[in-house]
Motif scaffolding. Structure first.
Motif, PDB file in Angstrom:
ATOM      1  N   TYR A  25      -0.777  -1.550 -13.335  1.00  0.00           N
ATOM      2  CA  TYR A  25      -1.868  -1.670 -12.695  1.00  0.00           C
ATOM      3  C   TYR A  25      -2.668  -0.579 -12.204  1.00  0.00           C
ATOM      4  O   TYR A  25      -3.741  -0.422 -11.887  1.00  0.00           O
ATOM      5  CB  TYR A  25      -1.619  -2.657 -11.354  1.00  0.00           C
ATOM      6  N   LEU A  26      -1.789   0.540 -12.190  1.00  0.00           N
ATOM      7  CA  LEU A  26      -2.392   2.087 -11.593  1.00  0.00           C
ATOM      8  C   LEU A  26      -2.705   2.889 -12.872  1.00  0.00           C
ATOM      9  O   LEU A  26      -3.784   3.550 -12.542  1.00  0.00           O
ATOM     10  CB  LEU A  26      -1.247   2.755 -10.834  1.00  0.00           C
ATOM     11  N   VAL A  27      -2.179   2.559 -14.054  1.00  0.00           N
ATOM     12  CA  VAL A  27      -2.302   3.614 -15.016  1.00  0.00           C
ATOM     13  C   VAL A  27      -3.718   3.814 -15.689  1.00  0.00           C
ATOM     14  O   VAL A  27      -4.116   4.705 -16.046  1.00  0.00           O
ATOM     15  CB  VAL A  27      -1.309   3.147 -16.031  1.00  0.00           C
TER      16      VAL A  27
ATOM     17  N   LEU B 138       0.859  -1.125   0.069  1.00  0.00           N
ATOM     18  CA  LEU B 138       0.045   0.076  -0.049  1.00  0.00           C
ATOM     19  C   LEU B 138       0.930   1.272  -0.077  1.00  0.00           C
ATOM     20  O   LEU B 138       0.514   2.071  -0.956  1.00  0.00           O
ATOM     21  CB  LEU B 138      -0.810  -0.061   1.174  1.00  0.00           C
ATOM     22  N   SER B 139       2.091   1.229   0.719  1.00  0.00           N
ATOM     23  CA  SER B 139       2.866   2.341   0.777  1.00  0.00           C
ATOM     24  C   SER B 139       3.435   2.587  -0.596  1.00  0.00           C
ATOM     25  O   SER B 139       3.692   3.960  -0.765  1.00  0.00           O
ATOM     26  CB  SER B 139       4.015   2.168   1.862  1.00  0.00           C
ATOM     27  N   GLU B 140       3.473   1.736  -1.463  1.00  0.00           N
ATOM     28  CA  GLU B 140       3.885   1.986  -2.743  1.00  0.00           C
ATOM     29  C   GLU B 140       3.031   2.300  -3.948  1.00  0.00           C
ATOM     30  O   GLU B 140       3.391   2.380  -4.808  1.00  0.00           O
ATOM     31  CB  GLU B 140       4.862   0.606  -3.179  1.00  0.00           C
TER      32      GLU B 140
ATOM     33  N   PRO C 155       7.041   3.056  -7.278  1.00  0.00           N
ATOM     34  CA  PRO C 155       8.176   2.744  -7.908  1.00  0.00           C
ATOM     35  C   PRO C 155       8.034   2.971  -9.668  1.00  0.00           C
ATOM     36  O   PRO C 155       7.045   2.508 -10.144  1.00  0.00           O
ATOM     37  CB  PRO C 155       8.496   0.995  -7.871  1.00  0.00           C
ATOM     38  N   ASN C 156       9.065   3.590  -9.922  1.00  0.00           N
ATOM     39  CA  ASN C 156       8.916   3.872 -11.483  1.00  0.00           C
ATOM     40  C   ASN C 156       9.737   2.612 -12.248  1.00  0.00           C
ATOM     41  O   ASN C 156      11.131   2.773 -12.542  1.00  0.00           O
ATOM     42  CB  ASN C 156       9.664   5.150 -11.876  1.00  0.00           C
ATOM     43  N   ASN C 157       9.032   1.561 -12.419  1.00  0.00           N
ATOM     44  CA  ASN C 157       9.652   0.339 -12.870  1.00  0.00           C
ATOM     45  C   ASN C 157       9.318   0.003 -14.172  1.00  0.00           C
ATOM     46  O   ASN C 157       8.637   0.852 -14.863  1.00  0.00           O
ATOM     47  CB  ASN C 157       9.470  -0.600 -12.016  1.00  0.00           C
ATOM     48  N   SER C 158       9.935  -0.906 -15.039  1.00  0.00           N
ATOM     49  CA  SER C 158       9.609  -1.427 -16.112  1.00  0.00           C
ATOM     50  C   SER C 158       9.689  -0.302 -17.279  1.00  0.00           C
ATOM     51  O   SER C 158       8.729  -0.138 -18.076  1.00  0.00           O
ATOM     52  CB  SER C 158       8.050  -2.014 -16.215  1.00  0.00           C
ATOM     53  N   GLY C 159      10.759   0.369 -17.371  1.00  0.00           N
ATOM     54  CA  GLY C 159      11.034   1.203 -18.406  1.00  0.00           C
ATOM     55  C   GLY C 159      10.451   2.822 -18.132  1.00  0.00           C
ATOM     56  O   GLY C 159      10.668   3.487 -18.704  1.00  0.00           O
ATOM     57  N   MET C 160      10.082   3.049 -17.018  1.00  0.00           N
ATOM     58  CA  MET C 160       9.492   4.370 -16.579  1.00  0.00           C
ATOM     59  C   MET C 160      10.366   4.995 -15.578  1.00  0.00           C
ATOM     60  O   MET C 160       9.899   6.116 -14.872  1.00  0.00           O
ATOM     61  CB  MET C 160       8.161   4.096 -15.856  1.00  0.00           C
ATOM     62  N   GLU C 161      11.669   4.737 -15.498  1.00  0.00           N
ATOM     63  CA  GLU C 161      12.535   5.354 -14.756  1.00  0.00           C
ATOM     64  C   GLU C 161      12.740   6.814 -14.876  1.00  0.00           C
ATOM     65  O   GLU C 161      12.999   7.585 -13.989  1.00  0.00           O
ATOM     66  CB  GLU C 161      14.055   4.585 -14.739  1.00  0.00           C
TER      67      GLU C 161
ATOM     68  N   ASN D 166       2.553  -4.996  -5.517  1.00  0.00           N
ATOM     69  CA  ASN D 166       3.138  -3.741  -5.268  1.00  0.00           C
ATOM     70  C   ASN D 166       2.461  -2.756  -6.406  1.00  0.00           C
ATOM     71  O   ASN D 166       1.916  -2.937  -6.960  1.00  0.00           O
ATOM     72  CB  ASN D 166       4.634  -3.688  -4.793  1.00  0.00           C
ATOM     73  N   GLY D 167       3.066  -1.522  -5.953  1.00  0.00           N
ATOM     74  CA  GLY D 167       2.876  -0.294  -6.883  1.00  0.00           C
ATOM     75  C   GLY D 167       3.425  -0.251  -8.259  1.00  0.00           C
ATOM     76  O   GLY D 167       4.054   0.563  -8.790  1.00  0.00           O
TER      77      GLY D 167
END
Length: 547
Positions: free
Chosen positions: A376-378, A308-310, A317-323, A371-372
């Protein structure tokens, strides 16, 4: 709202009706800049394979138990109508079209909740939002899900505001299409319908909102029924989520770290059941999830709170190419949305707020499973942008408290235009920085090289064996480039693999190898027929024929 602005609209009565053209043109310009086919991702392999199954007359295939099929059906339809055989290229048509329609859906939703000027800001932000542009050039289904979900919320909002059964019917269809793109669409629909109907309290049974919700739900069921029947035929019982078992097993390994085996090489996922099916194809429902979470409640609570904190803006987290991109829920847009939530939205304000914000309740459910992760959020970013646009339009009113003249004439429009333009430039700056950035690390570079070699190997196999073969392959990008049908290679003993291959009518087994100079292993029951070996990279694929 700003009286000066209202006067301006009054002097140009035709202007509001053309307002949608600005974000529409902006979206077309952004989408036209990237006409090439999207890259084939690991998840994209599944969607493309469903499309290939359909075009080949094989039905949806077992892959549709893993991924809902609507996005794949749109790819297959596009391929059929245009004659484009490369399904990645067909996906490169479907995804941008959905991205463009998403901009229009955001405009429709914002105009229904507020007014056209708010709709213009929300739709322009949508047209250039980096993560939304990213999913608009993907082989995966996020953009299709995001469009139909946003459109469904817009239609249901109009249904409730206007007491319209026609729009309730259309909303039910759109909710179903969202579900047929990603299965969590069913849960989001329930959240929206509940947010509309439940607060009616004692008037619930006599109120029209409940009847509108029932209409939307029944139409949803009718629209989704063919796929629900498909799932029932496989599982032997009615199932809503096609991969509930897959998610449960995956979260044990990747989220709760009960075995740390990952998705590949994990017999809990890819092993064979006594019935001869892949283990994740065995039905597990809500009860199995509750039993698992209840087996170690302390750990379950700790993992939930960490996940939840993420999802908190600033910590995602800016993961999977979103850094190099802004957060999927940027703090400044969240603050603008919170300001909007504190304001009045005019007539039936509380009802409008419930309808717009109800889908965000899923963010309290996702931490159970993941996690975040930005993908899943977009899908909920467009709803955030609608609320943020209302907050941005509050700026002239806020400034006018200190400088009254700023609430007159063109000044409110100028201020909002400057703020919106600054945000759009920020979005583009991040996108340009990401596109021009060097490869982040050696692992990313290796994945790209492996993907390139998998494409060469697949094209070589098509020349060698011809298209349309039934290959047994572990989950990888190679699956797509083989241009045939995909039978998963189970994690099992060689005898079980051979029996499974015969039952599934496998023609060839493709085994990827990474070691330089590595010899293909002997496989009892299979005959080695050929070997592809990369020239400049330690990668090879051994091809076996079932004896």
């Amino acid at each position: 709202m700003c009286q000066g602005m209202n006067g301006m609209w009054g002097r140009f009565p035709w202007l509001p009706r053309l307002a949608v053209l600005l974000p529409a043109a902006l979206s077309l310009c952004m989408l036209w800049r990237r006409p090439t086919a999207p890259g084939v991702t690991m998840d994209g392999v599944t969607y493309l394979q469903i499309a290939r199954n359909v075009l080949g007359g094989k039905g949806l295939g077992w892959q549709a138990l893993w991924a809902a099929p609507l996005h794949s059906l749109l790819i297959a339809l596009t391929s059929y109508l245009t004659g484009i055989r490369d399904l990645a290229v067909a996906a490169g048509i479907v995804a941008p079209v959905m991205g463009f329609l998403l901009v229009l859906a955001v405009y429709f939703l914002a105009a229904e909740l507020f007014d056209r000027r708010t709709a213009v800001v929300a739709a322009c932000l949508t047209a250039l939002f980096p993560q939304l542009l990213t999913i608009s050039f993907s082989t995966e289904a996020e953009v299709t899900y995001t469009f139909f979900l946003t459109f469904a919320v817009a239609l249901f909002t109009r249904s409730v505001m206007r007491r319209s059964y026609v729009f309730a019917l259309l909303a039910g269809v759109s909710f179903a299409l969202a579900y047929l793109s990603r299965s969590e669409g069913f849960l989001v629909m329930l959240l929206v319908l509940a947010a509309a109907a439940v607060p009616e309290g004692r008037q619930l049974l006599r109120g029209r909102t409940l009847r509108l919700s029932v209409v939307a739900f029944l139409v949803f069921v009718l629209t989704a029924l063919p796929y629900l029947v498909f799932l029932k035929q496989h599982y032997g019982t009615w199932v809503v989520s096609p991969k509930a078992s897959y998610v449960l097993i995956w979260m044990k390994s990747r989220i709760y770290h009960d075995n740390d085996k990952g998705e590949m090489g994990n017999e809990e996922l890819w092993g064979l059941s006594p019935a001869g099916k892949l283990r994740w194809q065995e039905p597990q429902g809500f009860g199995a999830l509750l039993r698992y979470l209840g087996s170690h409640p302390g750990k379950s609570v700790a993992v939930y709170l960490r996940n939840l904190s993420e999802e908190i803006p600033g910590r995602i987290p800016n993961n999977s190419g979103m850094e190099r991109y802004p957060q999927v829920f940027p703090v400044y847009l969240v603050l603008a949305a919170l300001v909007a939530a504190a304001l009045s939205w005019g007539e039936r304000s509380a009802e409008k707020k419930r309808l717009l914000f109800a889908p965000f309740a899923i963010l309290l459910i996702l931490p159970v499973f993941t996690n975040g992760w930005w993908k899943y959020l977009v899908p909920y970013v467009p709803l955030l942008l609608v609320a943020a646009a209302r907050g941005i339009w509050y700026l002239p009113e806020l400034v006018a408290r200190f400088v009254p003249s700023w609430n007159r004439g063109w000044r409110p429009l100028l201020l909002v235009t400057l703020v919106t333009g600054a945000l759009l430039l920020r979005f583009q700056w991040h996108a340009l920085a990401a596109s021009s950035a060097p490869v982040a690390n050696s692992e990313v570079s290796a994945r790209r090289s492996m993907a390139g070699e998998a494409k060469k190997a697949g094209e070589w196999a098509v020349r060698r064996f011809g298209p349309g073969r039934n290959y047994m392959v572990p989950w990888s990008r190679l699956v797509y480039y083989l241009d045939g049908y995909w039978t998963a290679l189970p994690v099992a003993g060689i005898g079980e693999i051979v029996a499974y291959a015969r039952r599934e009518k496998v023609e060839l087994l493709a085994l990827e190898m990474g070691g330089e100079g590595e010899a293909p292993p002997p496989l009892p029951g299979f005959e080695l027929v050929d070997l592809y070996r990369a020239e400049s990279y330690p990668y090879a694929v051994a091809f076996y024929r079932l004896l």
